[in-house]
Design a protein around this motif. Structure first.
Motif: not given
Length: 655
Positions: A480-504
């Motif tokens: 449950x804690x890992x799922x909460x961490x994943x959810x928290x990181x996703x929420x934070x990431x949505x407030x920032x510009x898209x992550x672009x890396x041409x190699x991935x």
């Protein structure tokens, strides 16, 4: 007498045969349906973690179809073989071919309908029971039991196709054979088409040679990764030799026994009777042997993998949770992280600084080399190592187990970077797993002095990243804690510009930055392994039961002929006790020869595959699982034998 009255009288006269034939078909429907409840389970089909399981389930599914085709066809052949005399008699009384076809279609149609109804009902009940017992014991309680139209539709369709092909063959044999052959069908025994001791010896030699070649050529020093073609070729050769040996081995044994006259004449009746049985039952013995081999080997292998899931997960994940933090993504404060794992406190939190540098390969066009630099102080904290490195040097750290790390690498030849402006010398390789596998980071790192790291970062880096490595109090309770961490990181990431890396570019942002954890991998392995173990157990139960039914069908389908044979032996002086010993000896060979042979071949394959893990002696749990599965299999077969023996003696009136 009307047509319907005739059908009813024939059914009452042969009710034992009808009931047994109906039960065989009902079991076949039940087998199809029980497997369909797993194969078409919505949770297995839809849940992302289990998508790869769908294809894997096709393997035992093919085995089930092949077995059931043989099972239904053989049961139908046994059912109709002794009734051809009745059809021949009816034809002499004036019944037309059209009436015979109608009779067969009516009785088989009724049996098919009754089999489908009872088979589906029994399948629904027993599949529910299997889910409750095996899914829960395998830790798969999150896979719910449900029924769908696909399960019913495919089960009925598969059964009907096989069933009506068998009925069609019977119609052809009944209508296009001569009336004389039909009338005397119950007095004609199967002929031994070929008797060759030399061919029997060749079959035994081919089986032995195939087993030896498979052992020495698969997973040897020149072929450490194994070779599917080697496995396929020698397995085909082994099965081919096995069929020849089963067909002609008794002829070979009799030829050897003739060299010892006292033994040969003392066992003459037993040996010749077995030779006839082996040739008559070659296909069944072959099927039972292969079923036993596949069942024991497949179940043992899956049980070994399934039981070793926790050990494998711990080895693959040095830390309970790991994730990558960039300048704009996966940013979370220490306080927020501790709050997420409040109920399962963090015991250790290590941060590893790094940056990536990409450069075109000077020799290969369109090839981009990636260099990941790590400061020496962080590497020392990570590994507990006291390794030192001077400016202008680097340590090559390969984050992998030694047995999986090998081959040439560009990092061990020294580096020339920034279009030749930077020259660095290779000092030493360190190969050991210290960091969890993640999509964003590779397994190869270059460790440099801290001051050198800062200079390189300022000159080469387009952005510094961090790897966060976390250990908690109990990783098994961290889901449950890992799922909460994943959810928290996703929420934070949505407030920032898209992550672009041409190699991935082949990965989405979510996939690229997803955390890695023991519990997620553990659940994935348990889900996939649990379902495969469940399916293998189901197939095993099916094969255990099916092998007995096949032997039982053949042994008891000729009971009237056997009774007449033993009555004649009794008249010429063979005592009842000697007949009992003869029957018991034949049944022992028929019920144990194929299972023991299949067990031996399964053990050979286990020894061959265990070479990849250091050998069977280095993996005692592998051997223990084999003994457990094989022991259960032979115990069930022993129960079958005593049941068949008691019933045989009772029906032959020898008790």
């Amino acid at each position: 007498m009307t047509f319907n009255q005739l059908v009813w009288k024939m059914a009452k006269r042969n009710k034992g045969k009808y009931i047994f034939y109906y039960l065989c078909n009902s079991f076949a429907v039940m087998f199809f349906f029980m497997y369909a409840t797993v194969y078409f389970n919505k949770r297995i089909v839809e849940v992302k973690e289990l998508e790869s399981i769908q294809d894997a389930l096709a393997i035992p599914g093919v085995a089930l179809v092949v077995f059931t085709v043989f099972f239904i066809n053989y049961a139908h052949r046994i059912f109709t073989r002794r009734r051809r005399k009745e059809f021949g008699l009816l034809m002499t009384l004036g019944m037309s071919n059209r009436d015979i076809v109608r009779l067969l279609l009516v009785e088989n149609g009724v049996i098919a309908a009754a089999s489908i109804a009872s088979g589906l009902l029994a399948g629904a009940v027993f599949s529910r029971l299997f889910f409750l017992v095996l899914m829960n014991s395998a830790g798969m309680g999150q896979v719910p039991f449900h029924l769908s139209s696909e399960m019913f539709g495919y089960s009925i369709a598969a059964f009907m196709i096989v069933f009506f092909i068998s009925v069609g063959i019977t119609l052809y044999l009944t209508l296009f054979r001569s009336l004389t052959d039909s009338l005397k069908s119950d007095r004609v025994s199967d002929k031994l088409k070929l008797r060759s001791p030399l061919l029997g010896g060749f079959g035994v030699a081919l089986v032995s040679l195939s087993a030896l070649m498979l052992y020495f050529n698969y997973l040897n020093e020149s072929n450490p990764g194994g070779d599917g073609m080697v496995l396929l070729i020698w397995t085909i050769a082994l099965l081919f030799g096995l069929y020849i040996a089963l067909s002609q081995s008794m002829s070979f044994l009799i030829e050897m026994a003739k060299k010892h006259k006292p033994f040969y004449y003392r066992k003459l009746l037993f040996l010749t009777s077995l030779e006839y049985k082996f040739k008559q039952l070659t296909a069944i013995l072959m099927l039972v042997t292969v079923m036993g081999m596949v069942t024991i080997f497949y179940t043992t292998l899956l049980l070994f993998i399934y039981s070793g899931t926790e050990k494998q997960v711990v080895e693959n994940h040095p830390y309970d949770i790991a994730y990558v933090e960039t300048e704009t993504k996966n940013n979370i404060s220490e306080k927020e992280l501790e709050a997420i794992f409040d109920a399962n406190p963090i015991k250790e939190h290590l941060t590893l600084q790094l940056f990536d540098y990409y450069e075109e390969d000077p020799y290969w066009e369109d090839l981009i080399n990636r260099y990941t630099f790590v400061p020496l102080s962080d590497f020392q904290r990570l590994t507990g190592s006291s390794k030192e490195v001077r400016e202008g040097e680097y340590l090559y750290f390969h984050n992998q187990e030694p047995e999986y790390a090998g081959g040439d690498t560009i990092y061990e030849n020294g580096l020339t970077l920034d279009e030749g402006n930077i020259r660095m010398d290779f000092k030493e390789s360190i190969v050991k797993k210290h960091i969890n596998y993640m999509n964003y980071v590779y397994t190869e790192y270059l460790v440099v002095d801290d001051s050198e790291y800062e200079k390189l970062r300022e000159r080469l880096s387009k952005g510094e990243n961090s790897i966060h490595l976390v250990n908690v109090e109990d990783w098994k309770k961290s889901e449950d804690d890992v799922e909460e961490l994943e959810q928290k990181l996703m929420e934070n990431n949505q407030t920032t510009p898209p992550f672009l890396n041409e190699h991935f570019s082949y990965l989405t942002e979510e996939e690229l930055l997803a955390p890695s954890s023991k519990i997620a991998d553990y659940n994935y392995q348990r889900n996939s392994g649990g379902i495969m173990f469940f399916v293998s157990t189901f197939i095993s139960v099916l094969f255990f039961f099916g092998s007995f039914i096949l032997l039982y069908l053949n042994v008891f389908s000729n009971i009237e002929q056997d009774k007449e044979k033993y009555r004649k032996l009794y008249k010429i002086g063979i005592t009842k006790k000697e007949i009992q010993r003869l029957i018991a000896g034949e049944l022992k060979v028929l019920f144990f020869f194929a299972p023991l042979l299949g067990t031996a071949i399964a053990f050979h394959y286990i020894v061959v595959f265990a070479k990849d893990a250091g050998g069977i002696m280095q993996n005692p749990s592998f051997f223990l699982h084999f003994l457990t599965i094989a022991g259960i299999y032979l115990m069930i077969q022993t129960g079958y034998y005593f049941y068949a023996k008691r019933k045989m003696m009772r029906q032959l009136e020898l008790n």
